[in-house]
Design an enzyme around this catalytic site. Structure first.
Site, PDB file in Angstrom:
ATOM      1  N   SER A 145     -19.658  22.465 -76.526  1.00 28.03           N
ATOM      2  CA  SER A 145     -20.088  23.845 -76.790  1.00 28.03           C
ATOM      3  C   SER A 145     -21.213  23.894 -77.846  1.00 28.03           C
ATOM      4  CB  SER A 145     -18.868  24.669 -77.173  1.00 28.03           C
ATOM      5  OG  SER A 145     -19.172  26.030 -77.168  1.00 28.03           O
ATOM      6  N   ALA A 146     -20.967  24.425 -79.044  1.00 28.40           N
ATOM      7  CA  ALA A 146     -22.014  24.454 -80.075  1.00 28.40           C
ATOM      8  C   ALA A 146     -22.530  23.045 -80.389  1.00 28.40           C
ATOM      9  CB  ALA A 146     -21.480  25.115 -81.349  1.00 28.40           C
TER      10      ALA A 146
ATOM     11  N   HIS B 142     -20.932  26.738 -71.486  1.00 28.17           N
ATOM     12  CA  HIS B 142     -20.077  27.828 -70.940  1.00 28.17           C
ATOM     13  C   HIS B 142     -20.866  28.672 -69.939  1.00 28.17           C
ATOM     14  CE1 HIS B 142     -16.976  27.151 -74.049  1.00 28.17           C
ATOM     15  NE2 HIS B 142     -17.946  27.114 -74.932  1.00 28.17           N
TER      16      HIS B 142
ATOM     17  N   GLY C 182     -17.705  26.201 -81.718  1.00 29.84           N
ATOM     18  CA  GLY C 182     -17.466  27.305 -82.648  1.00 29.84           C
ATOM     19  C   GLY C 182     -18.689  28.188 -82.566  1.00 29.84           C
TER      20      GLY C 182
ATOM     21  N   GLU D 250     -18.239  25.268 -67.373  1.00 32.51           N
ATOM     22  CA  GLU D 250     -17.067  24.695 -68.042  1.00 32.51           C
ATOM     23  C   GLU D 250     -16.409  23.637 -67.153  1.00 32.51           C
ATOM     24  OE1 GLU D 250     -14.597  28.003 -69.154  1.00 32.51           O
ATOM     25  OE2 GLU D 250     -15.912  28.559 -70.809  1.00 32.51           O
TER      26      GLU D 250
END
Lengths: 235, 235
Positions: B122-123, B159, B90, B194
C-alpha cells in the site's frame, strides 16, 4: 455580513449541474446578475473556457450571467470588483495551487469577509475550511501549502460517503480517513453528504439540504447532526 | 541486483495480514531472518510499537524476526545495516513526511539499489514510484515534497478499484482521478488491484498475484495487462 453557500457537490445524481440549488441560488445572488466564476479546479482536466461555458449554461436557467476569472487581465482586480463569486469543483490540489499562483487567495477571503455572496461546490467548498487536508482528491499537483480560506472555523469533507455494508475492499473508509486526520489535527471536520450545503449568514452557520451531516471532533466519537442544525459552535 | 515486492495491499479480504504473500516472502527473504520494519505510515494513527508488534506476529509465521526502525538510535544506520526491509501501509502523506524528516529516503533508495530485498504494501508500495501523486490517501499532513524513491520508472496506484456499476455517488472514480493526474504528468501509472504485486528482480519487472492490472499512459486510453506481464517497458 458574510454570505456563503458551501455545497457538497455541484450536481446530484440524475439532475443537471446546480439544478437542486437553483431556488437557493436565486435568493443567494438576488442582489446581482453577474457571477465571477473560478474554473481553476478543472474537473477531468477540462479547459477553463469549456468549464466556464458549462457553468454559464447552468446559471442562465436563473438569468445570471457568468464570466470566468481567466477572462480578466488581472484576476485580483476581477475579485475586488465582483458582486457574486462561484468557485467550482474539480481537483482541490489543482485549485489551491492555482489560487496561490494567481495570488487570489487573500483577495478572495477579503471579498467574502466584505459580504460578496460566495458559492462553493466540492473543491470550491473544501477551500472554505481552515485547510484542504480533508479533501478526497488525488494529490496530482504539489501546492505551496494546504492552508485555505478559513472563512469557516472548521474543515469540510465534501461528497461524504458512509461505509458500504459488506464491502470487501481493504482501502480505508472515509470515516477512518477523517479519524486519521484528527490524530494530527484538532479542528472539527464536517462530513457533508451529497445534496447538503452549509449556509453562512454573518455569524449564523447552518446545515441545509434535507440530510444529516457527520461531525468529527478531536477526541470525540463521530456523531450526526440533523438538517437545519446550527454549526456555529464547531471550532 | 534490485529485489522488490511491491504489493497493492498487506491484507486481502478474509485473510490475516500478509498471509496471501507468505510463500512469496519465504523466497524473497530467503537470505535473511531479520526484517527491518518501517512503521511510519501509522494506519489509523496506531503507535509505532503496536504497528511493529502486529507485523512481528505476521512474520513469525514464516520464522522471521522483526525490528522497528524507531527502535534504533540512528535510523540511517539501521537501514544501512539492514538485510531485509518492509515498509508497511497506512497514510502515504504521513509516511513520506516522516521519511523526509528522518532523512532516510536516500539511504532507503541506496539500500534497495544495492540489492537489499524490499517489501512494500500500500503506502510502502506507493513510495517505490517516482512520486506519491497517485496515492488514494487523505492529505492529513503536508510533506516537504511528493517525490518518492523512484526505484521503478512509473507511479503506483495501490488498492486499484474498478468503477462500481450503477453507483449514484458523484465523487470521481479512480480511473477519472488517474486520468486527471495524466493531464499534468507524463509518467505511466499502474493501477494495482488488491491481491496483485509487482516483482522486481534486477531489470525484470513483472506483474504477479493472478489478477490483471490497469495501465494508464500519457495520451493513451487505459488498458489491461495480464498476470505475469512484463512491466519493464513502462517508463
Amino acid at each position: 455580513m458574510k454570505s456563503l453557500i458551501i455545497a457538497s457537490t455541484s450536481t446530484v445524481h440524475g439532475e443537471k449541474p446546480l439544478e437542486y440549488l437553483f431556488e437557493e441560488l436565486k435568493l443567494h445572488f438576488s442582489n446581482t446578475n453577474d457571477i465571477l466564476f473560478v474554473p481553476y479546479a478543472r474537473p477531468g482536466g477540462i479547459s477553463y473556457d469549456d468549464y466556464t461555458s458549462n457553468v454559464e449554461k447552468a446559471f442562465s436557467q436563473i438569468h445570471k450571467s457568468v464570466k470566468g476569472i481567466h477572462q480578466f487581465k488581472n484576476p485580483i482586480e476581477a475579485i475586488k470588483k465582483s458582486t457574486g463569486i462561484f468557485v467550482g469543483g474539480g481537483n482541490t490540489f489543482v485549485l489551491v495551487n492555482q489560487l496561490y499562483k494567481s495570488k487570489v487567495l487573500t483577495p478572495l477571503k477579503e471579498a467574502i469577509n466584505s459580504g460578496i455572496p460566495y458559492l462553493g461546490t466540492s473543491a470550491g467548498s473544501n477551500i472554505c475550511g481552515l485547510t484542504m487536508n480533508t479533501t478526497n482528491d488525488m494529490p496530482i499537483i504539489y501546492p505551496p501549502s494546504f492552508k485555505t480560506l478559513g472563512v469557516v472555523p472548521f474543515n469540510i469533507n465534501p461528497h461524504y460517503l458512509d461505509p458500504i455494508p459488506g464491502n470487501t475492499h481493504m482501502g480505508e473508509t472515509r470515516e477512518t480517513r477523517i479519524k486519521e486526520f484528527l490524530t494530527y489535527n484538532t479542528q472539527p471536520v464536517i462530513g457533508l453528504r451529497e445534496g447538503s450545503w452549509i449556509k453562512v449568514k454573518g455569524n449564523s452557520i447552518r446545515l441545509e439540504g434535507g440530510l444529516k451531516a457527520r461531525i468529527f471532533e478531536f477526541e470525540k466519537a463521530p456523531y450526526e447532526l440533523d438538517d437545519n442544525a446550527d454549526l456555529s459552535f464547531l471550532k
